[in-house]
Design an enzyme around this catalytic site. Sequence first.
Site, PDB file in Angstrom:
ATOM      1  N   HIS A   1       6.870 162.171  34.451  1.00 23.51           N
ATOM      2  CA  HIS A   1       5.581 161.496  34.345  1.00 23.51           C
ATOM      3  C   HIS A   1       4.422 162.487  34.417  1.00 23.51           C
ATOM      4  O   HIS A   1       3.411 162.314  33.738  1.00 23.51           O
ATOM      5  CB  HIS A   1       5.459 160.449  35.452  1.00 23.51           C
ATOM      6  CG  HIS A   1       4.271 159.550  35.298  1.00 23.51           C
ATOM      7  ND1 HIS A   1       4.228 158.531  34.367  1.00 23.51           N
ATOM      8  CD2 HIS A   1       3.081 159.509  35.948  1.00 23.51           C
ATOM      9  CE1 HIS A   1       3.069 157.903  34.457  1.00 23.51           C
ATOM     10  NE2 HIS A   1       2.357 158.482  35.399  1.00 23.51           N
TER      11      HIS A   1
ATOM     12  N   HIS B   1       1.417 151.835  32.279  1.00 29.80           N
ATOM     13  CA  HIS B   1       1.705 151.442  33.659  1.00 29.80           C
ATOM     14  C   HIS B   1       2.881 150.464  33.617  1.00 29.80           C
ATOM     15  O   HIS B   1       2.825 149.362  34.160  1.00 29.80           O
ATOM     16  CB  HIS B   1       0.472 150.825  34.330  1.00 29.80           C
ATOM     17  CG  HIS B   1       0.174 151.432  35.658  1.00 29.80           C
ATOM     18  ND1 HIS B   1      -0.229 150.723  36.762  1.00 29.80           N
ATOM     19  CD2 HIS B   1       0.245 152.721  36.083  1.00 29.80           C
ATOM     20  CE1 HIS B   1      -0.412 151.532  37.785  1.00 29.80           C
ATOM     21  NE2 HIS B   1      -0.133 152.755  37.400  1.00 29.80           N
TER      22      HIS B   1
END
Length: 736
Positions: free
Chosen positions: A44, A91
């Site tokens: 990430h 998200h």
Amino acid sequence: MQATLEQAKKLGLREEEFEKIKQVLGRTPNFNETAMYSVMWSEHCSYKNSIKWLKTLPRDGERLLVKAGEENAGLVDIGDGLGCVFKIESHNHPSAIEPFQGAATGVGGIHRDIFTMGAFPIASLNSLRFGKMDNPKTKHLLKGVVKGIGHYGNCFGVPTVAGEVYFESCYQTNPLVNAMSVGVVKVGVGETVSATSYGPGKPVFIVGASTGKDGIGGASFASADINENSAEQLPAVQVGDPFEEKKLLEACLETIKTGAIIGMQDMGAAGIACSTSEMSAKGEHGMIIHLDKVPTRQSNMKPWEMLLSESQERMLIVVEKGRETDIRNIFDKWDIHCVQIGEVTKDTNLKYYMHGDLVADVPADSLVLGGGAPVYEREYTEPKYFAEIKKFNAADIKMPVDLKDVAYQLIQLPNIASKRWVYEQYDSMVGTGNTHTNGPSDAAVVRVHGSAKALAVTTDCNSRYVFADPYKGAMIAVSEAARNIVCSGGIPVAITNCLNFGNPYNPEVYYQFVNAIKGMGAACTKFNTPVTGGNVSFYNQSEDGPVYPTPTIGMVGVLDSMDQKMTLDFKHAGDLIYVIGENRNDMNCSEYLHHICGVTHSPAPYFDLEEEAKVQDTILRLIGEKLIISAHDISEGGVFACLLESAMVNGLGFSIHTDKKIRKDAFLFGEGQCRVIVSINPTLHAMFEAELKGTPFTKIGKVNANKEICIDDEGWGYISDWKEAYDTSLEKLLNN
């Protein structure tokens, strides 16, 4: 105390990565340091499995004011001394566990990336993917995500102007929630700010909300597959407060104008660990940070918890020495924490203290990409399911007996039907008065305050096309975004992307990723729309397998004047209807083929990049010369859905004739690309056709005054009945 290999593995580090950390430090790291590396070297944050290919994307352009990756978001010149700052991010994992807060904090986080550069956010967009609508979990996730987006955006005061929603079974466990923000800033010294740090002795402040335990390890969590235990693995999804963020926005923008700010960085993934390391690495300096000075909302937080907390509405800022009081006064006025927690050092290490004890000491650049973070080159192989795609033969599809009934089913499919239930929960007019919503267009058109200019913005990706052919599908995603902007009167300028894929250690998934990047790069080069930045989201995968490869494109275009705006609605009875571009006998990968005929594997629809560019150039020229009065690109649902959407706005009907050389179902419902439906004043038809200059076109019919739909001289009923079915389908599915 030294960390162990077992602890490192539990934190998500691989054995060779733990050994590399030892080499970087010249010793075994302690637990706090290991925790930092586990997050900063996660997929990430580090893009360790993707950066090799991301660097192949076009990143230069005459309008770019910063290159991709240089800042928190992209910045392009739109003229009149103004710049547009924009970015899209995912998200997904938090939204799968807690849809309301996951989506809300996704919106909050992307807006912070915009105003941390000094820009005022003026528009929000989103791209959403969910499972089948007959599943109760899908309804729960959809309702929560939409409510979260609406709550944060409406309260924060930035209008949500556009987006897309798709429903496919592969997203059942792992929905996708991609949020985009667009802002405007004056270009020049004292107007924008960089995410950097330099100047030994200069004070470092944390500003905004208090730090808590929410979201700890969120970046690592986003770097793992979703499973039935995922909710237990994430301590707490971040909790957003849009009113606190609104105050933070005003305070930050006011502070930037003082000229006292050296650098500013949003605390998103990995919180303090990320912001301190990225700012220090960029400025080639270090920091001393006193964690015990950080305002907290929970007592007895451990150093690693404070370093990795992803509590929302926080910024790290570096200030000119001697200007501390000026900065504090501004944040005090807005009733926001503004606490000096450290200072910049000449030494390039980051030293974190807790009550005077050194709890972590690491080189800043070892945490970030380009320094010590690992870079991998994964193997990839052609997916086995391609064999099923190659077996498809359109001749095996029987022509329906009742095409009207098929069309009626088609326009009620969740991927085609009106998303009214979704967008009515978003405030498209809140905020600064920039938004212009008069007349529907393929891209949202937003006024730029203080200028004659407007921005055209859109998010696009048909992931089934990418699944069928990653290279072609990604080209189509970029091209449709450009086509939507062109059909709205804008000139495409640049893109941001949100690359949603499965597990990169799966060679077939990585094949999808690599070829999607190649296709995206080819299309961006053709349309002169460089990539300004974005987000890679791997591990969108569950026990059921990976999601469709979904490289979402967020694109920005510029209109020099609102007079250039083009809408999609038919205007007058008697106007002639044309298809610009060539119709083909192609139903590949269409909603009709997939959801009506039940064909799960078929090739991507027809697409040719040169042909696409020619059609778009033609549309822009026709708009500039005022020869068309509506333009709507042909996408999901084909010609019929496109015509219906143009007709419903003003309650007008239409009469068309299909091409006898093409299967009727393929003509009406096929999704071959490179086509736009336009309407024109009949008195201008000679000038219009002469202006096409070799671009393929077909006159297919005219707009009706009697509000009826007529296909090949057969009456298909009144537009009002079709509109009722189209508008209410999603709501009915949700309420069943």
